[in-house]
Design a protein around this motif. Sequence first.
Motif, PDB file in Angstrom:
ATOM      1  N   SER A 224     -15.202  27.241  14.327  1.00  0.00           N
ATOM      2  CA  SER A 224     -14.772  25.858  14.113  1.00  0.00           C
ATOM      3  C   SER A 224     -15.896  25.011  13.545  1.00  0.00           C
ATOM      4  O   SER A 224     -15.659  24.094  12.749  1.00  0.00           O
ATOM      5  CB  SER A 224     -14.235  25.244  15.404  1.00  0.00           C
ATOM      6  OG  SER A 224     -15.203  25.303  16.438  1.00  0.00           O
TER       7      SER A 224
ATOM      8  N   VAL B 122     -11.347  33.975  16.048  1.00  0.00           N
ATOM      9  CA  VAL B 122     -11.691  32.552  16.043  1.00  0.00           C
ATOM     10  C   VAL B 122     -12.805  32.330  17.056  1.00  0.00           C
ATOM     11  O   VAL B 122     -12.708  32.740  18.212  1.00  0.00           O
ATOM     12  CB  VAL B 122     -10.467  31.673  16.392  1.00  0.00           C
ATOM     13  CG1 VAL B 122     -10.890  30.219  16.601  1.00  0.00           C
ATOM     14  CG2 VAL B 122      -9.430  31.762  15.286  1.00  0.00           C
TER      15      VAL B 122
ATOM     16  N   ILE C 281      -8.488  31.573  21.037  1.00  0.00           N
ATOM     17  CA  ILE C 281      -9.949  31.589  20.878  1.00  0.00           C
ATOM     18  C   ILE C 281     -10.469  32.942  21.351  1.00  0.00           C
ATOM     19  O   ILE C 281     -10.268  33.332  22.488  1.00  0.00           O
ATOM     20  CB  ILE C 281     -10.607  30.436  21.654  1.00  0.00           C
ATOM     21  CG1 ILE C 281     -10.144  29.085  21.083  1.00  0.00           C
ATOM     22  CG2 ILE C 281     -12.131  30.554  21.586  1.00  0.00           C
ATOM     23  CD1 ILE C 281     -10.647  27.885  21.854  1.00  0.00           C
TER      24      ILE C 281
ATOM     25  N   ALA D 133      -7.482  26.088  16.701  1.00  0.00           N
ATOM     26  CA  ALA D 133      -7.390  27.537  16.899  1.00  0.00           C
ATOM     27  C   ALA D 133      -5.969  28.021  16.623  1.00  0.00           C
ATOM     28  O   ALA D 133      -5.763  29.058  15.964  1.00  0.00           O
ATOM     29  CB  ALA D 133      -7.825  27.900  18.310  1.00  0.00           C
TER      30      ALA D 133
ATOM     31  N   ASP E 118     -15.227  29.500  18.938  1.00  0.00           N
ATOM     32  CA  ASP E 118     -15.369  28.092  19.297  1.00  0.00           C
ATOM     33  C   ASP E 118     -16.795  27.651  18.979  1.00  0.00           C
ATOM     34  O   ASP E 118     -17.753  28.182  19.529  1.00  0.00           O
ATOM     35  CB  ASP E 118     -15.063  27.908  20.784  1.00  0.00           C
ATOM     36  CG  ASP E 118     -15.163  26.459  21.244  1.00  0.00           C
ATOM     37  OD1 ASP E 118     -15.324  25.566  20.396  1.00  0.00           O
ATOM     38  OD2 ASP E 118     -15.072  26.223  22.468  1.00  0.00           O
TER      39      ASP E 118
END
Length: 201
Positions: free
Chosen positions: A146, A177, A194, A165, A179
């Motif tokens: 992200s 994905v 996530i 996400a 964080d």
Amino acid sequence: DSTPFEQEDLVKAVAQMGGQVMRTYTFSVRSATEGSNQEKYILGKDEYNETAFVRLDNLLALCHKYGVRLIIPFIDPYTYNGGVPAFLSYFGIKATGDKDQDMTTFLSNDEVQASFRNFVSTVLNRTNTITGVKYKDDPAILAWESGNELSGNNVVYNKWMRELAAFLKSIDSNHLVLDGFFGVRDQALEDENIDIVSHHF
């Protein structure tokens, strides 16, 4: 602004040392007041730099060649790469210089987020000009992150990351994905969309 030689030298060196994964830095953002800096990926509101993306196309092609995979973060809160302050400038929002406050504004402004989502979607759906593979289908990419060292109001960030996400997975079910929060959040551990958390060390 790296050259093809510099890119290959780096990826080849990582592979020779037994490395399997590299992390790029975030996509650079040109400030609305910066002038014509064509090295940046994001040039304005929903305006992107094809020249910069061709360099990323080449990097991904080299990762295929040498068996190295990439983690690619989207944005960060700092000015030296443009980041959130430059992105906010497209909407007439002047950054305060307080990282948490500016991040919270970025995360919670609907118009800003619509443009950010457009960028994310554009990246995931891009077709590599060298390999012909869409980024969302490219095995040279290990994960989308992200961002780098993200922060902000916890309630606002938790909602944003959960929605981002899910948005990433709705377009791209092939990649992990990560964080990008600066620290490990309980909410990230509980989110099925996530896949990776990190304390950035």
